[in-house]
Design a protein around this motif. Structure first.
Motif, PDB file in Angstrom:
ATOM      1  N   LEU A  14       0.830  -1.211   0.000  1.00 20.44           N
ATOM      2  CA  LEU A  14       0.000   0.000   0.000  1.00 20.44           C
ATOM      3  C   LEU A  14       0.860   1.256   0.000  1.00 20.44           C
ATOM      4  O   LEU A  14       0.567   2.236  -0.691  1.00 20.44           O
ATOM      5  CB  LEU A  14      -0.923   0.002   1.227  1.00 20.44           C
ATOM      6  CG  LEU A  14      -2.024  -1.062   1.248  1.00 20.44           C
ATOM      7  CD1 LEU A  14      -2.772  -1.019   2.568  1.00 20.44           C
ATOM      8  CD2 LEU A  14      -2.994  -0.857   0.095  1.00 20.44           C
ATOM      9  N   LEU A  15       1.937   1.217   0.781  1.00 22.48           N
ATOM     10  CA  LEU A  15       2.824   2.371   0.879  1.00 22.48           C
ATOM     11  C   LEU A  15       3.517   2.650  -0.454  1.00 22.48           C
ATOM     12  O   LEU A  15       3.580   3.796  -0.915  1.00 22.48           O
ATOM     13  CB  LEU A  15       3.871   2.121   1.972  1.00 22.48           C
ATOM     14  CG  LEU A  15       4.857   3.251   2.250  1.00 22.48           C
ATOM     15  CD1 LEU A  15       4.125   4.500   2.724  1.00 22.48           C
ATOM     16  CD2 LEU A  15       5.894   2.824   3.279  1.00 22.48           C
ATOM     17  N   LEU A  16       4.008   1.601  -1.104  1.00 19.66           N
ATOM     18  CA  LEU A  16       4.682   1.777  -2.390  1.00 19.66           C
ATOM     19  C   LEU A  16       3.709   2.278  -3.465  1.00 19.66           C
ATOM     20  O   LEU A  16       4.054   3.153  -4.270  1.00 19.66           O
ATOM     21  CB  LEU A  16       5.320   0.455  -2.834  1.00 19.66           C
ATOM     22  CG  LEU A  16       6.468  -0.069  -1.961  1.00 19.66           C
ATOM     23  CD1 LEU A  16       6.961  -1.401  -2.480  1.00 19.66           C
ATOM     24  CD2 LEU A  16       7.607   0.932  -1.895  1.00 19.66           C
ATOM     25  N   ASP A  17       2.485   1.727  -3.465  1.00 20.96           N
ATOM     26  CA  ASP A  17       1.476   2.194  -4.429  1.00 20.96           C
ATOM     27  C   ASP A  17       1.149   3.663  -4.195  1.00 20.96           C
ATOM     28  O   ASP A  17       0.986   4.435  -5.153  1.00 20.96           O
ATOM     29  CB  ASP A  17       0.210   1.349  -4.306  1.00 20.96           C
ATOM     30  CG  ASP A  17       0.419  -0.083  -4.778  1.00 20.96           C
ATOM     31  OD1 ASP A  17       1.401  -0.323  -5.515  1.00 20.96           O
ATOM     32  OD2 ASP A  17      -0.389  -0.963  -4.405  1.00 20.96           O
ATOM     33  N   LYS A  18       1.054   4.031  -2.938  1.00 21.32           N
ATOM     34  CA  LYS A  18       0.736   5.424  -2.599  1.00 21.32           C
ATOM     35  C   LYS A  18       1.852   6.360  -3.033  1.00 21.32           C
ATOM     36  O   LYS A  18       1.598   7.444  -3.583  1.00 21.32           O
ATOM     37  CB  LYS A  18       0.515   5.541  -1.089  1.00 21.32           C
ATOM     38  CG  LYS A  18       0.088   6.931  -0.615  1.00 21.32           C
ATOM     39  CD  LYS A  18      -1.271   7.290  -1.148  1.00 21.32           C
ATOM     40  CE  LYS A  18      -1.745   8.619  -0.587  1.00 21.32           C
ATOM     41  NZ  LYS A  18      -3.047   9.037  -1.165  1.00 21.32           N
ATOM     42  N   ILE A  19       3.084   5.937  -2.829  1.00 23.62           N
ATOM     43  CA  ILE A  19       4.229   6.767  -3.241  1.00 23.62           C
ATOM     44  C   ILE A  19       4.250   6.931  -4.754  1.00 23.62           C
ATOM     45  O   ILE A  19       4.469   8.039  -5.273  1.00 23.62           O
ATOM     46  CB  ILE A  19       5.554   6.138  -2.753  1.00 23.62           C
ATOM     47  CG1 ILE A  19       5.639   6.202  -1.219  1.00 23.62           C
ATOM     48  CG2 ILE A  19       6.755   6.868  -3.362  1.00 23.62           C
ATOM     49  CD1 ILE A  19       6.833   5.464  -0.641  1.00 23.62           C
TER      50      ILE A  19
ATOM     51  N   PRO B 274      12.897   9.212 -11.030  1.00 22.67           N
ATOM     52  CA  PRO B 274      13.311   7.942 -11.661  1.00 22.67           C
ATOM     53  C   PRO B 274      14.008   6.996 -10.690  1.00 22.67           C
ATOM     54  O   PRO B 274      13.818   5.777 -10.758  1.00 22.67           O
ATOM     55  CB  PRO B 274      14.266   8.402 -12.761  1.00 22.67           C
ATOM     56  CG  PRO B 274      13.838   9.794 -13.084  1.00 22.67           C
ATOM     57  CD  PRO B 274      13.401  10.382 -11.787  1.00 22.67           C
ATOM     58  N   ILE B 275      14.809   7.557  -9.780  1.00 25.85           N
ATOM     59  CA  ILE B 275      15.503   6.707  -8.805  1.00 25.85           C
ATOM     60  C   ILE B 275      14.496   6.038  -7.879  1.00 25.85           C
ATOM     61  O   ILE B 275      14.575   4.832  -7.602  1.00 25.85           O
ATOM     62  CB  ILE B 275      16.506   7.542  -7.990  1.00 25.85           C
ATOM     63  CG1 ILE B 275      17.638   8.046  -8.893  1.00 25.85           C
ATOM     64  CG2 ILE B 275      17.078   6.723  -6.834  1.00 25.85           C
ATOM     65  CD1 ILE B 275      18.583   9.004  -8.217  1.00 25.85           C
ATOM     66  N   ILE B 276      13.517   6.826  -7.389  1.00 19.64           N
ATOM     67  CA  ILE B 276      12.501   6.276  -6.487  1.00 19.64           C
ATOM     68  C   ILE B 276      11.660   5.217  -7.204  1.00 19.64           C
ATOM     69  O   ILE B 276      11.404   4.136  -6.660  1.00 19.64           O
ATOM     70  CB  ILE B 276      11.605   7.406  -5.936  1.00 19.64           C
ATOM     71  CG1 ILE B 276      12.429   8.370  -5.081  1.00 19.64           C
ATOM     72  CG2 ILE B 276      10.463   6.830  -5.108  1.00 19.64           C
ATOM     73  CD1 ILE B 276      11.664   9.595  -4.617  1.00 19.64           C
TER      74      ILE B 276
ATOM     75  N   VAL C 174      10.061  -0.430  -8.292  1.00 18.64           N
ATOM     76  CA  VAL C 174       9.897  -1.545  -9.244  1.00 18.64           C
ATOM     77  C   VAL C 174      10.751  -2.739  -8.820  1.00 18.64           C
ATOM     78  O   VAL C 174      10.290  -3.890  -8.842  1.00 18.64           O
ATOM     79  CB  VAL C 174      10.273  -1.088 -10.668  1.00 18.64           C
ATOM     80  CG1 VAL C 174      10.355  -2.281 -11.612  1.00 18.64           C
ATOM     81  CG2 VAL C 174       9.261  -0.071 -11.182  1.00 18.64           C
ATOM     82  N   LYS C 175      11.989  -2.469  -8.425  1.00 12.70           N
ATOM     83  CA  LYS C 175      12.881  -3.560  -8.002  1.00 12.70           C
ATOM     84  C   LYS C 175      12.342  -4.258  -6.754  1.00 12.70           C
ATOM     85  O   LYS C 175      12.443  -5.479  -6.615  1.00 12.70           O
ATOM     86  CB  LYS C 175      14.288  -3.014  -7.752  1.00 12.70           C
ATOM     87  CG  LYS C 175      15.066  -2.740  -9.024  1.00 12.70           C
ATOM     88  CD  LYS C 175      16.527  -2.456  -8.724  1.00 12.70           C
ATOM     89  CE  LYS C 175      17.336  -2.374 -10.017  1.00 12.70           C
ATOM     90  NZ  LYS C 175      17.380  -3.652 -10.743  1.00 12.70           N
TER      91      LYS C 175
ATOM     92  N   PRO D 166       9.645 -10.467  -4.249  1.00 10.53           N
ATOM     93  CA  PRO D 166       8.670 -10.680  -3.166  1.00 10.53           C
ATOM     94  C   PRO D 166       9.316 -10.843  -1.792  1.00 10.53           C
ATOM     95  O   PRO D 166       8.776 -10.387  -0.788  1.00 10.53           O
ATOM     96  CB  PRO D 166       7.954 -11.962  -3.591  1.00 10.53           C
ATOM     97  CG  PRO D 166       8.166 -12.044  -5.065  1.00 10.53           C
ATOM     98  CD  PRO D 166       9.498 -11.449  -5.323  1.00 10.53           C
ATOM     99  N   THR D 167      10.490 -11.480  -1.764  1.00  6.71           N
ATOM    100  CA  THR D 167      11.156 -11.679  -0.470  1.00  6.71           C
ATOM    101  C   THR D 167      11.535 -10.348   0.157  1.00  6.71           C
ATOM    102  O   THR D 167      11.320 -10.123   1.356  1.00  6.71           O
ATOM    103  CB  THR D 167      12.420 -12.545  -0.658  1.00  6.71           C
ATOM    104  OG1 THR D 167      12.060 -13.770  -1.294  1.00  6.71           O
ATOM    105  CG2 THR D 167      13.051 -12.849   0.690  1.00  6.71           C
TER     106      THR D 167
END
Length: 381
Positions: free
Chosen positions: A74-79, A289-291, A296-297, A302-303
Motif C-alpha cells: 500500500l505504501l509503495l502504491d501510494k508513493i 526515476p531513482i525512487i 519496481v525492483k 517478493p522476499t
C-alpha cells in the motif's frame, strides 16, 4: 379521552424529567439523583477508557488488523501515485534542499583526510616519477629547461665584471701552468703585452658560443639537450633518487595539515550539492526515476517486499506496545478539557432526536395506558 390525555401528560412529563435528569437538574432545582452525567463524570470517563482500551481497541485487535494489511504494498502504491502530483514534487524538492543545506560533513572530515593520506601514500613513487618525466619530455620541458638555463648564463656573462673574472681566471691558469717553462715564459710575456686583446678575444668567443647555443641546428645545443634528456631518463630507474623522493613524499603527507584543504572542499561539496538539488527538473529527471526504479525492483522481489512489510509492521507494533495506554490518556485529556455543560451539549446534539422521541413515546405510551385503565374502570363500574 380525559383519562388518555391525563396519562399521556403524565408519561410525557415523567420521561422529560427522567431524560433531563441525566444531563442536568430539571428546572435548575437540585433534586436528589438528578444531573447524573455531571455528577458521575469521572466514573463515566474511566468506564469509557476501560471499554476503549480493553474491549474496543485492545492491542490484540490492533495487531490482528495490522497483520492483515499489506502495508508495504500500500505504501509503495501510494508513493507511486503521489509522485505524479505537483504538490508532492514541490515538497520533495523542499526536503532535498533542506537536507543539502543542513547536511553536516564535519563528522566525515577525519575519515576523508585519512583516506586521502592513505591514497597518496599508496601511489607508487616510481610510477609517479616515470609519468612526471614522460609528461615533462612530452611537453618539451628539456628544451624549456635548456632555454631558461641559457638565458641565465647569457645574463650572467653579459655582465662586464663576469667577463673580467673569466679573463682573470684564464690568465691565472696560464701563469700557474707556465712556471719554469721557456714557452710558458714567452706566452706569459705575450699575454702581458696583449692583455687587452686577450680580453677582447675571450669576449668575442663567449658571445659566439652563446649565439651558437641559441641556434636550433647547433650541435652543442643538441648535445646539451640530449644530456638533459638522458639525465631525466636515468632518474626513472635511479633507486637512490626514488627512495629519497619516496621518503620525502611520506614525510610531507604525514606532516601536511589537510584541514584547510578539506574545509574548502567541504564548502564546495555542499554548494555543488545544493546547486544540484535546486535544478528546475531535479525531481522529474533525477529523484523520481531513482525512487520509481527502487519501487519496481522491490516489487519484483517478493522476499524483499515481505522483509520490508515485516519491518514496517514490527516498528508499528513496537510503537503500539509502548504507547497503547496513551490512546485512553489522549481521550481522557480531550474530555478533561471540556466542561460539564460542553459535554452535555455535545451528547444532546448527538442524540437529540432520540431524546425527543423518548419523550414523545412516553406521552403516547401514557395515553394508551390511560385509555386502557379508564376503559377498565368504566366497564367494571
Amino acid at each position: 379521552m380525559q383519562g388518555g390525555f391525563e396519562a399521556g401528560l403524565i408519561g410525557g412529563l415523567a420521561d422529560w424529567f427522567a431524560v433531563t435528569a441525566l444531563f442536568r437538574h430539571p428546572l435548575n432545582i437540585k433534586i436528589p439523583h438528578t444531573a447524573l452525567l455531571p455528577k458521575n463524570r469521572e466514573r463515566i470517563i474511566q468506564t469509557i477508557l476501560h471499554v476503549l482500551e480493553n474491549e474496543w481497541l485492545t492491542k490484540e485487535s490492533i495487531v490482528n488488523k495490522i497483520n492483515n494489511i499489506q502495508i508495504a504494498q500500500l505504501l509503495l502504491d501510494k508513493i507511486e501515485t503521489e509522485l505524479q502530483s505537483n504538490e508532492m514534487k514541490k515538497q520533495l524538492q523542499k526536503a532535498a534542499i533542506y537536507l543539502a543545506s543542513n547536511f553536516d560533513l564535519n563528522p566525515f572530515m577525519p575519515q576523508f583526510e585519512m583516506c586521502a593520506k592513505k591514497l597518496l601514500s599508496n601511489i607508487k613513487t616510481e610510477y609517479m616519477i616515470q609519468k612526471a618525466i614522460d609528461k615533462a619530455l612530452e611537453n618539451q620541458m628539456d628544451e624549456k629547461l635548456y632555454t631558461m638555463t641559457l638565458k641565465m648564463v647569457e645574463s650572467k656573462l653579459s655582465d662586464q665584471n663576469t667577463k673580467d673574472e673569466i679573463t682573470k681566471m684564464i690568465t691565472n691558469a696560464i701563469d700557474k701552468n707556465s712556471e719554469n717553462k721557456i714557452f710558458g715564459i714567452a706566452l706569459k710575456s705575450l699575454m702581458s703585452m696583449a692583455s687587452g686583446k686577450v680580453a677582447e678575444i675571450i669576449d668575442v668567443t663567449i658571445t659566439e658560443f652563446l649565439e651558437d647555443l641559441k641556434r636550433d641546428t647547433s650541435e652543442n645545443r643538441k648535445k646539451i639537450i640530449g644530456f638533459i634528456q638522458n639525465e631525466m631518463e636515468k632518474v626513472k630507474n635511479n633507486e637512490s633518487v626514488l627512495q629519497q623522493i619516496d621518503t620525502l613524499k611520506q614525510s610531507t603527507i604525514n606532516k601536511y595539515d589537510m584541514e584547510p584543504l578539506f574545509e574548502t572542499l567541504k564548502n564546495q561539496i555542499q554548494n555543488i550539492l545544493l546547486e544540484y538539488v535546486r535544478q528546475e527538473n531535479f525531481i522529474d529527471d533525477k529523484l523520481s526515476p531513482i525512487i520509481k526504479k527502487g519501487i519496481v525492483k522491490l516489487k519484483e522481489h517478493p522476499t524483499a517486499l515481505l522483509r520490508l512489510d515485516a519491518w514496517i509492521k514490527e516498528e508499528i507494533l513496537d510503537i503500539i506496545e509502548q504507547n497503547h495506554q496513551k490512546i485512553g490518556q489522549l481521550v481522557k485529556d480531550n474530555l478533561d478539557k471540556m466542561t460539564n455543560d460542553e459535554i452535555t451539549v455535545l451528547l444532546e446534539n448527538k442524540i437529540g432526536n432520540d431524546i425527543s422521541w423518548i419523550r414523545v413515546n412516553g406521552a403516547l405510551c401514557g395515553s394508551l395506558i390511560g385509555l386502557a385503565l379508564t376503559g377498565i374502570k368504566l366497564i367494571t363500574g
